[in-house]
Scaffold this motif. Structure first.
Motif, mmCIF file in Angstrom:
data_model
loop_
_atom_site.group_PDB
_atom_site.id
_atom_site.type_symbol
_atom_site.label_atom_id
_atom_site.label_comp_id
_atom_site.label_asym_id
_atom_site.label_seq_id
_atom_site.Cartn_x
_atom_site.Cartn_y
_atom_site.Cartn_z
ATOM 1 N N HIS A 173 3.304 9.201 7.886
ATOM 2 C CA HIS A 173 2.578 8.755 6.703
ATOM 3 C C HIS A 173 3.610 8.363 5.659
ATOM 4 O O HIS A 173 4.421 9.178 5.242
ATOM 5 N N ILE A 174 3.602 7.099 5.222
ATOM 6 C CA ILE A 174 4.620 6.613 4.291
ATOM 7 C C ILE A 174 4.074 6.411 2.879
ATOM 8 O O ILE A 174 4.738 5.816 2.038
ATOM 9 N N GLY A 175 2.877 6.911 2.618
ATOM 10 C CA GLY A 175 2.282 6.793 1.291
ATOM 11 C C GLY A 175 1.297 5.644 1.211
ATOM 12 O O GLY A 175 1.251 4.772 2.080
ATOM 13 N N VAL B 279 5.040 -8.384 3.934
ATOM 14 C CA VAL B 279 5.482 -7.313 3.057
ATOM 15 C C VAL B 279 4.250 -6.639 2.471
ATOM 16 O O VAL B 279 3.334 -7.312 1.989
ATOM 17 N N VAL B 280 4.227 -5.302 2.541
ATOM 18 C CA VAL B 280 3.138 -4.518 1.958
ATOM 19 C C VAL B 280 3.706 -3.776 0.760
ATOM 20 O O VAL B 280 4.570 -2.916 0.906
ATOM 21 N N GLU B 281 3.237 -4.164 -0.426
ATOM 22 C CA GLU B 281 3.714 -3.561 -1.670
ATOM 23 C C GLU B 281 2.967 -2.254 -1.933
ATOM 24 O O GLU B 281 1.891 -2.032 -1.397
ATOM 25 N N THR B 282 3.533 -1.407 -2.805
ATOM 26 C CA THR B 282 2.824 -0.199 -3.219
ATOM 27 C C THR B 282 1.713 -0.591 -4.173
ATOM 28 O O THR B 282 1.763 -1.632 -4.825
ATOM 29 N N VAL C 245 10.600 0.603 3.784
ATOM 30 C CA VAL C 245 10.544 0.957 5.200
ATOM 31 C C VAL C 245 10.446 -0.342 5.990
ATOM 32 O O VAL C 245 9.472 -1.083 5.877
ATOM 33 N N VAL C 246 11.473 -0.595 6.778
ATOM 34 C CA VAL C 246 11.528 -1.813 7.582
ATOM 35 C C VAL C 246 11.080 -1.460 8.992
ATOM 36 O O VAL C 246 11.646 -0.572 9.632
ATOM 37 N N THR C 247 10.048 -2.155 9.476
ATOM 38 C CA THR C 247 9.591 -1.961 10.848
ATOM 39 C C THR C 247 9.840 -3.259 11.612
ATOM 40 O O THR C 247 10.329 -4.239 11.060
ATOM 41 N N SER D 13 7.334 1.939 -0.160
ATOM 42 C CA SER D 13 6.731 3.270 -0.158
ATOM 43 C C SER D 13 6.971 3.968 -1.495
ATOM 44 O O SER D 13 8.075 3.916 -2.039
ATOM 45 N N PRO D 14 5.944 4.675 -1.995
ATOM 46 C CA PRO D 14 6.128 5.463 -3.217
ATOM 47 C C PRO D 14 6.881 6.765 -2.952
ATOM 48 O O PRO D 14 7.222 7.482 -3.890
ATOM 49 N N LEU D 15 7.142 7.066 -1.690
ATOM 50 C CA LEU D 15 7.848 8.290 -1.329
ATOM 51 C C LEU D 15 9.347 8.024 -1.274
ATOM 52 O O LEU D 15 9.784 6.917 -0.959
#
Length: 93
Positions: free
Chosen positions: A4-6, A44-47, A56-58, A65-67
């Motif tokens: 879980h990356i937030g 790209v998925v922004e917070t 986090v690069v996949t 990520s907010p974490l």
């Protein structure tokens, strides 16, 4: 396993290429260019609140990520530790 990356995002740990501190983005032209190009491709998925602490690069998508990197690393290490544990649940029945 999953991490879980937030912001309600869960990714497969096997897909993670890198976890980068967000503060490095402005000091690295390579990271800036990579993110710029992936934004053009809508990968790209922004917070939700633009409060990213880590990138986090996949294999397919870049997540902000907010974490913190430290928190994400702990979660990834926890998953690898859990994978190494033996399952004795059947013996307890």
């Amino acid at each position: 396993m999953f991490i879980h990356i937030g912001d309600d995002h869960v990714i497969q740990s096997k897909d993670v290429v890198a976890i980068i501190d967000q503060s490095l983005m402005s000091s690295s032209s390579i990271i800036e260019e990579m993110i710029f190009n992936q934004r053009k491709n809508k990968r790209v998925v922004e917070t939700e609140e633009n409060n990213a602490k880590a990138i986090v690069v996949t294999n397919d998508i870049i997540y902000f990520s907010p974490l913190s990197v430290f928190t994400l690393k702990k979660r990834a290490n926890m998953m690898s530790t859990l994978n190494k544990l033996e399952d004795f649940s059947e013996e307890m029945e």
